[in-house]
Each structure stands twice: as structure tokens, then as C-alpha cells.
Design a protein around this motif. Structure first.
Motif, short mmCIF file in Angstrom:
data_model
loop_
_atom_site.label_atom_id
_atom_site.label_comp_id
_atom_site.label_asym_id
_atom_site.label_seq_id
_atom_site.Cartn_x
_atom_site.Cartn_y
_atom_site.Cartn_z
N SER A 57 -20.80 7.78 35.83
CA SER A 57 -19.39 7.49 36.04
C SER A 57 -19.19 6.03 36.46
CB SER A 57 -18.80 8.42 37.10
OG SER A 57 -18.76 9.74 36.64
N LEU A 58 -20.04 5.54 37.35
CA LEU A 58 -19.93 4.15 37.77
C LEU A 58 -20.25 3.19 36.61
CD1 LEU A 58 -21.52 4.34 41.33
CD2 LEU A 58 -19.11 3.99 40.75
N MET A 59 -21.24 3.54 35.80
CA MET A 59 -21.56 2.71 34.65
C MET A 59 -20.41 2.70 33.65
SD MET A 59 -25.64 3.17 33.87
CE MET A 59 -25.47 4.83 33.29
N SER A 60 -19.80 3.86 33.44
CA SER A 60 -18.67 3.97 32.52
C SER A 60 -17.51 3.11 33.00
CB SER A 60 -18.24 5.43 32.41
OG SER A 60 -16.98 5.55 31.81
N LEU A 61 -17.16 3.23 34.27
CA LEU A 61 -16.06 2.44 34.82
C LEU A 61 -16.37 0.95 34.72
CD1 LEU A 61 -13.34 2.37 36.24
CD2 LEU A 61 -14.53 2.65 38.41
N GLY A 62 -17.59 0.57 35.01
CA GLY A 62 -17.98 -0.83 34.90
C GLY A 62 -17.89 -1.36 33.48
N MET A 63 -18.34 -0.55 32.51
CA MET A 63 -18.28 -0.98 31.11
C MET A 63 -16.83 -1.14 30.65
SD MET A 63 -21.47 0.97 29.21
CE MET A 63 -20.59 2.49 29.15
N PHE A 64 -15.97 -0.20 31.03
CA PHE A 64 -14.57 -0.30 30.61
C PHE A 64 -13.88 -1.48 31.30
CE2 PHE A 64 -15.05 4.30 29.44
CZ PHE A 64 -14.96 4.07 28.07
N TYR A 65 -14.22 -1.73 32.56
CA TYR A 65 -13.66 -2.89 33.26
C TYR A 65 -14.08 -4.17 32.58
CZ TYR A 65 -12.28 -6.08 36.95
OH TYR A 65 -11.69 -7.09 37.64
N LEU A 66 -15.36 -4.25 32.22
CA LEU A 66 -15.87 -5.43 31.51
C LEU A 66 -15.16 -5.61 30.17
CD1 LEU A 66 -17.98 -7.72 31.50
CD2 LEU A 66 -19.54 -6.12 30.38
N ALA A 67 -14.94 -4.50 29.46
CA ALA A 67 -14.25 -4.58 28.16
C ALA A 67 -12.82 -5.06 28.32
CB ALA A 67 -14.29 -3.22 27.48
N VAL A 68 -12.12 -4.54 29.33
CA VAL A 68 -10.72 -4.93 29.54
C VAL A 68 -10.63 -6.39 29.96
CG1 VAL A 68 -8.69 -4.54 31.00
CG2 VAL A 68 -9.90 -2.60 30.01
N THR A 69 -11.51 -6.82 30.86
CA THR A 69 -11.46 -8.22 31.31
C THR A 69 -11.91 -9.19 30.23
OG1 THR A 69 -13.66 -8.06 32.29
CG2 THR A 69 -11.78 -7.70 33.76
N LEU A 101 -6.06 -0.23 34.42
CA LEU A 101 -6.22 0.00 32.98
C LEU A 101 -7.63 0.50 32.66
CD1 LEU A 101 -4.92 -0.22 30.18
CD2 LEU A 101 -5.72 -2.58 30.11
N ALA A 102 -8.64 -0.13 33.24
CA ALA A 102 -10.02 0.30 33.02
C ALA A 102 -10.24 1.71 33.55
CB ALA A 102 -10.99 -0.67 33.68
N TYR A 103 -9.65 2.02 34.70
CA TYR A 103 -9.79 3.35 35.29
C TYR A 103 -9.11 4.41 34.42
CZ TYR A 103 -9.78 7.14 38.68
OH TYR A 103 -9.98 8.34 39.30
N ALA A 104 -7.94 4.09 33.85
CA ALA A 104 -7.24 5.04 32.98
C ALA A 104 -8.08 5.35 31.73
CB ALA A 104 -5.88 4.48 32.58
N ILE A 105 -8.68 4.33 31.16
CA ILE A 105 -9.54 4.55 29.99
C ILE A 105 -10.78 5.34 30.39
CG2 ILE A 105 -10.90 3.39 28.21
CD1 ILE A 105 -8.84 1.05 28.50
#
Length: 141
Positions: A57-69, A101-105
């Protein structure tokens, strides 16, 4: 004396096929949903399951945050992956912060993370038991 709670059937090397205890959720012909299956895995495998799920879950959130930023157009990407437009628009409100936004994804992909946990944890525990890191399961009396 409190009544014994029926648990779902888990067959190990010490149990025989005649000692099956039916899962109450399957008696009605319904398959348990993902959250019920996840709770069962957490109960059966304990800290390994919780740790694994929190880790992915933490890796997923980090990857989506990185993608959004990084500027990836997540709305277009989610439409290409087959997500419903109403669902995407409800989760991705205009003007939200980068983290929200990253958390929603991240939340949209919860079924994927749960499925990965349900499939991976039993294999991990079996591997750890074979290598000697974990003790073998105690037989049911």
C-alpha cells in the motif's frame, strides 16, 4: 463455557479430508468478498499479511504520488485502463492537491492491492516455513 466459533476450512498436512469444517459464508452459495477474504488472511497469517499489505500500500501510494508530481495525466490514463468516467470524476475533483489526487487514485486500485495480498501471502509464508524462518503450523486438536 462459551460456544465455539466455526472457522473456515484450512487443510494442512495433519488434517484429513473427512474433518472439513464448512465456511459459513459459503453455505448460502455466496463467495466472500475481497475484504472478508483479506480479514481471513490477516487472521490466518497475522503479522506477515499485515506487513505485506501495508508495504504494498505504501509503495502504491508512493508510485501514484510520483506519477502525479511528474505531470502524468492520470485522468486519461484511468480512462484507458477502463475505469468508469463517473467514478474517475467523483474521485478526481478539480483543484485537489497533489497528495489528495494521488491518494484518490491509490484508493481506486485497492482491489488490485487486496488481490496481490491474497495471492502472495500464503506463498511467502510457505517459503519462509520451508527455509526455516517460520515454525510449521501447529496441528489442530
Amino acid at each position: 463455557m462459551a460456544p465455539r466459533k466455526q472457522s473456515s476450512f484450512v487443510q494442512d498436512a495433519s488434517s484429513s479430508p473427512g474433518n472439513e469444517v464448512p465456511d459459513p459464508s459459503k453455505e448460502n452459495g455466496k463467495k466472500p468478498n475481497k475484504s472478508q477474504q483479506l480479514k481471513k488472511v490477516f487472521k490466518e497469517y497475522g503479522a506477515v499479511a499485515v506487513g505485506f499489505h501495508v508495504g504494498i500500500s505504501l509503495m502504491s501510494l508512493g508510485m501514484f504520488y510520483l506519477a502525479v508530481t511528474s505531470g502524468v495525466d492520470m485522468t486519461a490514463l484511468l480512462f484507458k485502463l477502463g475505469f468508469d468516467e463517473a467514478l474517475v470524476q467523483s474521485k478526481l475533483a478539480a483543484g485537489t492537491s497533489t497528495f489528495v489526487l494521488a491518494y484518490a487514485i491509490h484508493k481506486l486500485f485497492a482491489p488490485v492491492r487486496i488481490s496481490i495480498t491474497l495471492v502472495s501471502v500464503p506463498f511467502l509464508v510457505r517459503y519462509f516455513r520451508r527455509t526455516g524462518l517460520f515454525k510449521p503450523p501447529t496441528p489442530n486438536p
